[in-house]
Write a protein that holds these residues in place. Structure first.
Motif, mmCIF file in Angstrom:
data_model
loop_
_atom_site.group_PDB
_atom_site.id
_atom_site.type_symbol
_atom_site.label_atom_id
_atom_site.label_comp_id
_atom_site.label_asym_id
_atom_site.label_seq_id
_atom_site.Cartn_x
_atom_site.Cartn_y
_atom_site.Cartn_z
ATOM 1 N N GLY A 129 0.763 -1.148 0.065
ATOM 2 C CA GLY A 129 -0.045 0.066 0.226
ATOM 3 C C GLY A 129 0.933 0.972 0.014
ATOM 4 O O GLY A 129 2.153 1.200 0.263
ATOM 5 N N PRO A 130 0.076 2.437 -0.270
ATOM 6 C CA PRO A 130 1.141 3.467 -0.500
ATOM 7 C C PRO A 130 1.415 4.288 1.003
ATOM 8 O O PRO A 130 2.051 5.256 0.968
ATOM 9 N N LEU A 131 0.735 3.821 2.160
ATOM 10 C CA LEU A 131 0.889 4.656 3.372
ATOM 11 C C LEU A 131 1.429 3.829 4.318
ATOM 12 O O LEU A 131 1.134 2.501 4.574
ATOM 13 N N THR A 132 2.547 4.149 5.289
ATOM 14 C CA THR A 132 3.103 3.676 6.384
ATOM 15 C C THR A 132 2.695 4.555 7.587
ATOM 16 O O THR A 132 3.175 5.770 7.508
ATOM 17 N N THR A 133 2.242 4.042 8.422
ATOM 18 C CA THR A 133 2.210 4.685 9.742
ATOM 19 C C THR A 133 3.334 4.660 10.561
ATOM 20 O O THR A 133 3.906 3.690 10.841
ATOM 21 N N LEU B 194 3.869 12.927 6.191
ATOM 22 C CA LEU B 194 3.016 13.740 6.503
ATOM 23 C C LEU B 194 2.311 13.639 7.909
ATOM 24 O O LEU B 194 2.227 12.549 8.388
ATOM 25 N N SER B 195 2.382 14.403 8.710
ATOM 26 C CA SER B 195 1.838 14.707 10.123
ATOM 27 C C SER B 195 0.327 15.365 10.386
ATOM 28 O O SER B 195 0.092 16.422 9.537
ATOM 29 N N LEU B 196 -0.620 14.818 10.790
ATOM 30 C CA LEU B 196 -1.885 15.044 11.183
ATOM 31 C C LEU B 196 -1.881 15.367 12.740
ATOM 32 O O LEU B 196 -1.978 14.379 13.386
ATOM 33 N N SER B 197 -2.489 16.489 13.256
ATOM 34 C CA SER B 197 -2.634 16.702 14.438
ATOM 35 C C SER B 197 -3.687 17.684 14.861
ATOM 36 O O SER B 197 -4.165 18.232 13.828
ATOM 37 N N SER B 198 -4.049 17.569 16.114
ATOM 38 C CA SER B 198 -5.300 18.425 16.521
ATOM 39 C C SER B 198 -5.190 18.004 18.223
ATOM 40 O O SER B 198 -4.292 17.473 18.593
ATOM 41 N N ASP B 199 -6.326 18.432 18.811
ATOM 42 C CA ASP B 199 -6.457 18.299 20.110
ATOM 43 C C ASP B 199 -6.483 16.610 20.376
ATOM 44 O O ASP B 199 -6.668 16.245 21.550
ATOM 45 N N LEU C 193 -0.707 12.196 14.218
ATOM 46 C CA LEU C 193 -0.493 10.846 13.544
ATOM 47 C C LEU C 193 0.613 11.261 12.688
ATOM 48 O O LEU C 193 0.712 12.346 12.038
ATOM 49 N N VAL C 194 1.749 10.410 12.177
ATOM 50 C CA VAL C 194 2.911 10.736 11.521
ATOM 51 C C VAL C 194 2.842 9.569 10.511
ATOM 52 O O VAL C 194 3.009 8.336 10.790
ATOM 53 N N THR C 195 2.727 9.954 9.274
ATOM 54 C CA THR C 195 2.628 8.994 8.034
ATOM 55 C C THR C 195 3.697 9.175 7.205
ATOM 56 O O THR C 195 4.470 10.105 7.011
ATOM 57 N N GLN C 196 4.032 7.875 6.440
ATOM 58 C CA GLN C 196 4.941 8.463 5.310
ATOM 59 C C GLN C 196 4.180 7.824 4.111
ATOM 60 O O GLN C 196 3.849 6.557 4.023
#
Length: 781
Positions: free
Chosen positions: A144-148, A759-764, A768-771
């Motif tokens: 798959g294209p995404l790695t966590t 790519l990192s995704l964040s909020s309160d 999440l950090v992904t490649q």
């Protein structure tokens, strides 16, 4: 012999244990056929019915529904099936899929697999570096294209479904035939959607009105056992529907909107419909006859009506506005009861004559139709949007929609509790029994302006009333530093900031005297990076990961910094662009901690800032705010901005700069707001580009732009928790990620080799950090 025939023949060799054993055998056979590692789809029958057979056979677990099958069509409704299956087996992947399932709709296979990977890591391997994940977890879904890489994320686990537009009214339709209870949801666009509460699948939708469906009401059964659904709208119509078949039967037209409805059956068994309109007129309608005006009150912002049978068996109609007006039915008798605060909604209790009133200040009062007011729960300022009663452990419980929370009240013990989780204002509530055959405890269903439908089971209601729940305080989004040399995540906490090394999993606590308002990382030439955060002391503090020292970087700011971003210029200083609560924008030299420029106040508050420099040293600075304008700033100009971009996107909540020209695109600014698509702007001409990145539903809360090779990409996070990544030149959405919670910050760093981006995704909700491998065959079209 087809795969379906093979499964059927296998199942028919029953050992005499009954229907459950047959379904279990079918599930086992279909699981064997579906457990492929090469990315090929399971057979069509397995794709549609595997999970349902496993549920009927009591074996709904990861062994019978393997991860490879989940991203394909498994008949849907995994969340609903999990609630009713007694399987004792492990459900890690099933649970992860149930978190993202409501959001994905028609997303493509790479998006579905990537979202499942995110949810699985967040739920079952929090704060675990990629290198330390179990060996058997990584290949479970194949290529798959995404790695966590890292997850410290709390996704919402009680979302039943996402609606195309927010629901503002709910009602439960009783089971009929082989069908379980349904939820009717009336939306802002005039539609009524019907959701099977056992399978969590939508079964129908009606374009019922041309205005908002402000209220839905399900009647009791008539003499033949039939139920009816009544819908009231701002278009001035009241409609009567067959509750079982969802067919339209009759309607009533008014000259103003309808606020509320109620119903009862008269002594002859005729359905009687009560309604309150925008003029606070109480109308009685016996379909298909003409309506009868019963009484007009002083006009109120919103009126309510309920039919209550008192202790002596007399039916009383309660009309609530600035006062309570009690009518006997039948009969002309009327009495009134003044109210200290106007009423907004009514709910009938299970005890004779008991009802409850929700008020404009958020308070709730308990009443007896004969004895008057009995008790009060104080308000907190926001009006009660909806009010219902349900029975929990034999006791009546009141639930009220107040702001983004749900208040629970036990009138017998006077205990109160609070349910939190919606991302915006709660608009409607309903309650149902989870399993009528087994007399299972009730569950609460809620709708909000975030367009989600959420379920709150009985154990959660007990937990809240026991005082065991507390509102999680809002905190700034986490910030990630994703470079070749460092991979760090800074996550604000109640007592400070926790910095995680994403390679080793080590955590470094940074105590702070007061909570942080905004957090970001700054990269400095020939120096280690610097973590920056602002607080209510009007200071900006820094932490050096190399020395572990904390310093006050900027101590004399004239305002509290509410949003900021750092930028490294080629052969120049590290800069900090900061927006204050005084509506001013400031530019700081981080190397010397000196103020370079202060720009005059903007007309309204600033919501977002962004800064970037190209390889030639050209510096771009931009801000966006509640006036709907994105502004570009020149450090050489001390007063006016260099350009104002009127975006027509409502409130501008997200910006991203791409300072380099790529393919057919010049350097551009991406803007996102609470309306419309993401737009791209030419940084040289200040004109809108043809590229509009459509597809995001609802407000955009975060943006980032990045390059890979000669291609430019834009990632946007919408309020519904979906993150979309577009190829900017073609406007093609290459990947959609369901996160289960809103994302308020995106950070992207392209890798120096290959076609991948971190790519990192964040909020309160966490971080999440992904490649993502942008060159993966699944993303190339």
């Amino acid at each position: 012999m087809t795969n379906h025939d093979a499964a059927r023949e296998h199942a028919l060799h029953d050992d005499g244990t009954g229907e459950h054993a047959i379904h279990a055998r079918i599930a086992h056979a279909l699981a064997t056929l579906s457990n492929t590692a090469d990315g090929t789809p399971p057979p069509p029958y397995a794709r549609r019915h595997l999970a349902r057979h496993a549920q009927h056979g009591g074996v709904l677990d990861d062994a019978r529904v393997p991860p490879q099958a989940l991203a394909w069509d498994t008949g849907g409704g995994i969340r609903g099936l999990l609630q009713s299956s007694p399987s004792p087996g492990p459900r890690h992947w099933l649970t992860a899929w149930s978190v993202v399932e409501p959001y994905l709709r028609d997303a493509d296979l790479p998006s579905r697999i990537s979202s499942l990977r995110l949810a699985h890591t967040a739920l079952h391997h929090p704060r675990t570096p990629r290198s330390r994940l179990p060996d058997d977890e990584a290949p479970a879904l194949g290529d798959g294209p995404l790695t966590t890489l890292w997850a410290d994320w709390q996704p919402a686990s009680n979302v039943l479904a996402m609606l195309p537009s927010p629901a503002i009214s709910l009602s439960i339709l009783p089971p009929s035939g082989h069908s379980g209870p349904h939820l009717a949801a009336g939306t802002t666009d005039g539609s009524i959607h019907f959701l099977d509460l056992h399978t969590t699948q939508f079964t129908a939708a009606q374009n019922a009105h041309t205005g908002e469906v402000r209220h839905l009401h399900t009647t009791g059964p008539d003499r033949e056992g039939c139920h009816y659904l009544i819908s009231a709208s701002t278009d001035g119509t009241l409609r009567l529907w067959d509750a079982r078949h969802h067919t339209h039967l009759d309607h009533l037209t008014d000259t103003t909107w309808i606020d509320d409805t109620a119903s009862f059956y008269d002594q002859d068994g005729h359905l009687t419909v009560l309604s309150v309109n925008g003029r606070s007129e109480l109308t009685q309608w016996i379909p298909p006859g003409r309506p009868q005006l019963r009484r007009t009150e002083e006009p109120a912002l919103k009126g309510a009506v309920a039919a209550v049978v008192d202790e002596s068996g007399v039916r009383r109609i309660v009309h609530a506005t600035h006062q309570l007006t009690f009518h006997t039915s039948p009969g002309p008798h009327v009495r009134t009861q003044p109210l200290a605060v106007p009423a907004r909604t009514l709910a009938v209790g299970s005890e004779p004559g008991r009802f409850y009133c929700g008020h404009a200040d958020g308070s709730i009062t308990a009443w007896s139709a004969t004895h008057g007011q009995l008790d009060t729960v104080p308000g907190h300022g926001e009006p009660v949007k909806d009010l219902i009663t349900l029975t929990l452990d034999g006791r009546p419980i009141v639930a009220a929609a107040r702001g983004s929370h749900i208040l629970l009240w036990d009138p017998a013990t006077r205990a109160t509790g609070q349910l939190t989780g919606h991302w915006s204002a709660v608009t409607a509530l309903a309650a149902f029994t989870q399993d009528t055959d087994r007399a299972a405890p009730p569950a609460l269903v809620s709708a909000a302006t975030d367009a989600t439908l959420r379920q709150w089971p009985a154990d959660l209601l007990r937990h809240a009333l026991a005082g065991a729940t507390a509102e999680r305080p809002t905190r700034p989004a986490a910030a990630a530093l994703l470079t070749t040399d460092a991979c760090l995540a800074a996550s604000p906490e109640p007592t400070g900031i926790g910095v995680w090394d994403l390679h080793t999993g080590a955590r470094t606590p940074i105590p702070t005297d007061v909570p942080a308002l905004a957090v970001t990382w700054a990269e400095r030439a020939a120096q280690t990076p610097l973590l920056l955060w602002s607080d209510t002391t009007r200071s900006i503090h820094g932490w050096d990961p190399a020395t572990g020292r904390t310093t006050t970087v900027i101590a004399d700011s004239e305002a509290r910094t509410v949003t900021m971003t750092a930028c490294q210029t080629p052969q120049g200083p590290a800069l900090l662009l900061a927006a204050g609560d005084d509506y001013r924008t400031r530019l700081w030299n981080l190397d010397t901690a000196t103020l370079i420029r202060t720009w005059r106040p903007q007309p309204r508050s600033i919501k977002t800032v962004t800064a970037a420099a190209d390889r030639d040293g050209q510096l771009w600075l931009a801000t966006g705010g509640t006036d709907g304008v994105a502004r570009l700033w020149d450090p050489q100009q001390s007063e006016r901005c260099s350009a104002e971009l009127r975006c027509d996107q409502g409130l501008i909540s997200a910006l991203a700069l791409h300072p380099e020209a790529t393919e057919s695109l010049p350097p551009f600014l991406a803007t996102g707001g609470d309306q419309g698509p993401v737009r791209l702007w030419n940084l040289h001409t200040h004109e809108s580009l043809d590229q509009q990145l459509a597809g995001a539903a609802g407000p955009i809360d975060a943006l980032t732009a990045f390059s890979s090779g000669q291609h430019a990409y834009v990632a946007a996070a919408a309020r519904d928790g979906l993150v979309r990544i577009w190829h900017a030149a073609s406007t093609h959405c290459i990947l959609t990620l369901a996160t289960g919670a809103p994302v308020t910050r995106l950070d992207a760093t392209s890798q120096t080799t290959g076609n991948s981006v971190r790519l990192s995704l964040s909020s309160d909700a966490g971080i999440l950090v992904t490649q993502i491998d942008l060159g993966h065959r699944a993303l190339i079209h």
